[in-house]
Design an enzyme around this catalytic site. Structure first.
Site, PDB file in Angstrom:
ATOM      1  CB  SER A  34     -10.572   1.641  38.497  1.00 37.43           C
ATOM      2  OG  SER A  34     -10.328   2.799  39.685  1.00 37.43           O
ATOM      3  N   GLY A  35      -9.656  -0.490  40.170  1.00 33.75           N
ATOM      4  CA  GLY A  35     -10.198  -0.901  41.748  1.00 33.75           C
ATOM      5  C   GLY A  35     -11.099  -0.221  42.733  1.00 33.75           C
ATOM      6  CG  HIS A  36      -9.984   4.333  43.356  1.00 36.23           C
ATOM      7  ND1 HIS A  36     -11.271   4.879  43.419  1.00 36.23           N
ATOM      8  CD2 HIS A  36      -9.963   4.350  42.291  1.00 36.23           C
ATOM      9  CE1 HIS A  36     -11.364   5.877  42.516  1.00 36.23           C
ATOM     10  NE2 HIS A  36     -10.865   5.579  41.649  1.00 36.23           N
ATOM     11  CB  CYS A  52     -11.620  14.214  36.834  1.00 31.82           C
ATOM     12  SG  CYS A  52     -12.233  12.426  37.288  1.00 31.82           S
ATOM     13  CG  ASN A  70     -18.774   9.058  34.664  1.00 34.43           C
ATOM     14  OD1 ASN A  70     -18.087   9.126  32.796  1.00 34.43           O
ATOM     15  ND2 ASN A  70     -17.624  10.540  34.763  1.00 34.43           N
ATOM     16  CB  THR A  98       8.449  -3.130  41.319  1.00 36.78           C
ATOM     17  OG1 THR A  98       9.384  -2.449  40.887  1.00 36.78           O
ATOM     18  CG2 THR A  98       8.813  -3.944  42.848  1.00 36.78           C
ATOM     19  N   GLY A 127      -7.557   3.152  36.224  1.00 40.43           N
ATOM     20  CA  GLY A 127      -8.503   3.296  34.923  1.00 40.43           C
ATOM     21  C   GLY A 127      -8.082   4.081  33.911  1.00 40.43           C
ATOM     22  CB  THR A 128      -6.646   7.749  34.713  1.00 40.53           C
ATOM     23  OG1 THR A 128      -7.427   8.446  35.212  1.00 40.53           O
ATOM     24  CG2 THR A 128      -5.669   8.545  33.825  1.00 40.53           C
ATOM     25  CD  GLN A 170     -18.274   5.243  37.817  1.00 42.19           C
ATOM     26  OE1 GLN A 170     -19.027   4.587  39.055  1.00 42.19           O
ATOM     27  NE2 GLN A 170     -16.709   6.284  38.225  1.00 42.19           N
TER      28      GLN A 170
HETATM   29  N1  PLP Z   1     -13.357   6.034  33.843  1.00 39.70           N
HETATM   30  C1  PLP Z   1     -14.361   6.190  34.484  1.00 39.70           C
HETATM   31  C2  PLP Z   1     -15.459   6.039  34.255  1.00 39.70           C
HETATM   32  C3  PLP Z   1     -14.525   6.571  36.005  1.00 39.70           C
HETATM   33  O1  PLP Z   1     -15.418   7.002  36.628  1.00 39.70           O
HETATM   34  C4  PLP Z   1     -13.124   6.991  36.484  1.00 39.70           C
HETATM   35  C5  PLP Z   1     -12.526   7.501  37.735  1.00 39.70           C
HETATM   36  O2  PLP Z   1     -13.686   8.159  38.106  1.00 39.70           O
HETATM   37  C6  PLP Z   1     -11.976   6.685  35.756  1.00 39.70           C
HETATM   38  C7  PLP Z   1     -12.263   6.427  34.366  1.00 39.70           C
HETATM   39  C8  PLP Z   1     -10.382   6.534  35.653  1.00 39.70           C
HETATM   40  O3  PLP Z   1     -10.390   6.139  37.103  1.00 39.70           O
HETATM   41  P1  PLP Z   1      -9.156   6.105  38.086  1.00 39.70           P
HETATM   42  O4  PLP Z   1     -10.163   7.112  38.575  1.00 39.70           O
HETATM   43  O5  PLP Z   1      -8.261   4.517  38.639  1.00 39.70           O
HETATM   44  O6  PLP Z   1      -7.916   6.598  37.443  1.00 39.70           O
END
Ligand code: PLP
Length: 396
Positions: A203-205, A328, A153, A241, A72-73, A183
Site C-alpha cells: 500500500s502506497g500511503h 481501522c 500492524n 483507468t 492494501g485492502t 507494513q
Molecule cells: N494490511 C495491513 C497490514 C495494514 O496495516 C493496512 C492498513 O492499515 C492494510 C492492509 C490496508 O491497506 P490500505 O489502507 O491501503 O487499504
C-alpha cells in the site's frame, strides 16, 4: 494548525517531497489516459511502465509481475477472494491465515467461510509468531491458499514468511502463498524472489506515497482470476483507468524509501529502542510483539489498570498523535482482536498503545512522548492503582 508530534506512521505517512514532485505533472499538463493511442496517452503509458519497472526493482520482481491497485485492502481482497478460485477444481477448499491478520485479510477470510470455504485461523505465540511446523501441520490435501502477513500492524512483529512459505511449498507446491506486506514494504529490506511467495500486497500511503494507491506482486505463472472486470487495463487482471498521479507518486516514494533503508533502519531503530526503554520504565507497562523480530519504527505497549481509559485521546490533547492499534479499529470499544489472539488478557488487550516512528521523528520528540505517556498513564490510573500480576494463558 497546532504543532503535533506525529507518531502514528503505521496508520499513514505524509506524502514525501519526491512523490509530490513526481505526481504534479500528472494532475495537469500530462493528464492523458494511459490506454489512449494519442501522444498524451502514450506519454502516460510510458510513465506507467516506468513506475512499474521502479516498483519491480524495489521488490526484486520482474516488471510483468507488478499490478497497480487502489491499496492494501483491494490487493488483499483480490489475493484471497480470487486466489481460492485459481484451481481447476472449483469446489470450495481450505484456507489458512494467521489469527493476527489485518482486517483486509481477516474479514475476507470470514467472507470466504460464508461461501463454504473452510478457514483455519492459525494461533500465534505471545510475540505474534508462527512456526513452519505449525503451518505444515494445519495444511490439508484441500488447502488452496495460505495468507500470512509479513509484519503485524498492531504489534510490529515481523513473521518468518520466507521459512513459512518454503515449508508450505515443500508440503504442497501448488498451494498459493500470499503475504500482506503492507507494513513491511519500504520499511525493511525485502526481496520477493528470496521470500518465495506467489502474491504480495502493498500500500502506497504507508511509505510516503499517496492514499488510495497500492500494488500486487503476482509471481509469473501464478493463476489468479481478475478481481476488477472492465476495460482490460493491467493486462486484463485489474481493470480501471490507471491512477497516473497516484501510481507515479507511489513508485517515487517507494524508490526513495528503499534506497534510504541503509540509513533509516538504524536511525529509526535507535529512536524506537530509546522509546521502548523509556515507556517500559513506567510501572505496569508491557511491550507487545516480538522483542527482536520487529519493524524498525514500531513500538506497542499495554498498561495494566488502564482498561477502557481514553489514553490515546488524552495524548492527542497533549499534541501527541499515536493510536490504540489498527487505525481501522481505533474507533471500536472492543479489546484488540490481535492482542487477544496473542494471549493477552482482556483488560490489557483493551488498553493498547501503538507508537510508530519515521525518519522525521527526533530524539527530543521521543523524550516528550515518554514523559507525556508517563504523566497521562499516571493520571488516568488515579490514586487507587496497584500493579496486578499477569496471566498470559501459558503463552510462550
Ligand atoms: N494490511 C495491513 C497490514 C495494514 O496495516 C493496512 C492498513 O492499515 C492494510 C492492509 C490496508 O491497506 P490500505 O489502507 O491501503 O487499504
Amino acid at each position: 494548525m497546532k504543532h503535533v508530534i506525529y507518531a502514528d506512521n503505521a496508520a499513514t505517512t505524509p506524502v514525501s517531497q519526491a512523490a509530490l514532485q513526481a505526481m504534479q505533472p500528472y494532475f495537469s499538463e500530462s493528464y492523458g489516459n494511459a490506454s489512449a493511442a494519442h501522444s498524451l496517452g502514450q506519454e502516460a503509458k510510458s510513465a506507467l511502465e516506468k513506475a512499474r519497472r521502479s516498483v519491480a526493482d524495489s521488490l526484486g520482481a520482474f516488471v510483468n509481475e507488478i499490478y497497480f491497485t487502489s491499496g492494501g485492502t483491494e490487493s488483499a481482497n483480490w489475493a484471497l477472494a480470487c486466489g481460492v478460485q485459481a484451481r481447476a477444481n472449483k469446489r470450495a477448499g481450505h484456507v489458512i491465515i494467521s489469527s493476527i491478520e489485518h482486517s483486509a485479510v481477516f474479514h475476507t477470510a470470514e467472507y470466504l467461510e460464508t461461501l463454504g470455504y473452510e478457514v483455519t485461523y492459525l494461533p500465534v505465540s505471545k510475540a505474534g509468531q508462527i512456526t513452519p511446523e505449525q503451518l505444515v501441520e494445519a495444511m490439508r490435501h484441500e488447502t488452496v491458499l495460505i495468507s500470512i502477513m509479513l509484519a503485524n500492524n498492531e504489534m510490529g512483529t515481523i513473521l518468518p514468511v520466507k521459512a513459512l512459505c518454503q515449508a508450505a511449498k515443500e508440503r504442497n507446491r501448488r498451494v498459493i502463498f500470499h503475504t500482506d506486506a503492507v507494513q513491511a514494504v519500504g520499511h525493511i529490506p525485502l526481496d520477493v524472489r528470496r521470500m518465495g511467495v506467489d502474491i504480495l500486497s502493498l500500500s502506497g500511503h504507508k511509505f510516503g506515497g499517496p492514499k488510495g494507491t497500492g500494488a500486487q506482486f503476482i509471481r509469473l505463472g501464478t493463476t489468479i482470476p481478475p478481481f476488477m472486470h472492465g476495460g482490460g487495463q493491467e493486462k486484463g487482471r485489474r481493470s480501471g483507468t490507471s491512477n497516473m498521479p497516484g501510481i507515479v507518486g507511489m513508485a517515487a516514494a517507494l524508490e526513495e524509501a528503499v534506497e534510504g533503508l541503509a540509513a533509516t533502519v538504524p536511525q529509526i531503530t535507535a529512536l524506537r529502542n530509546k522509546l521502548i526503554w523509556g515507556i517500559l520504565a513506567i510501572p505496569g507497562a508491557y511491550l507487545t510483539g516480538d522483542a527482536v523480530e520487529r519493524l524498525p519504527g514500531s513500538a506497542s505497549f499495554v498498561f495494566d489498570g488502564l482498561a477502557d481509559r481514553p489514553l490515546v485521546t488524552r495524548l492527542s490533547e497533549q499534541g501527541i498523535c499515536v493510536s490504540s492499534g489498527s487505525a481501522c479499529s481505533s474507533s471500536s470499544e472492543e479489546p484488540s482482536r490481535v492482542l487477544l489472539a496473542a494471549g493477552y488478557p482482556t483488560e490489557l488487550a483493551a488498553a493498547p498503545l501503538r507508537i510508530t516512528l519515521s525518519k522525521h521523528n527526533t530524539s527530543e520528540e521521543i523524550d516528550t512522548i515518554i514523559s507525556k505517556v508517563a504523566a497521562v498513564v499516571e493520571s488516568l490510573r488515579g490514586q487507587s492503582y496497584a500493579p496486578v500480576s499477569l496471566d498470559f494463558s501459558g503463552k510462550p
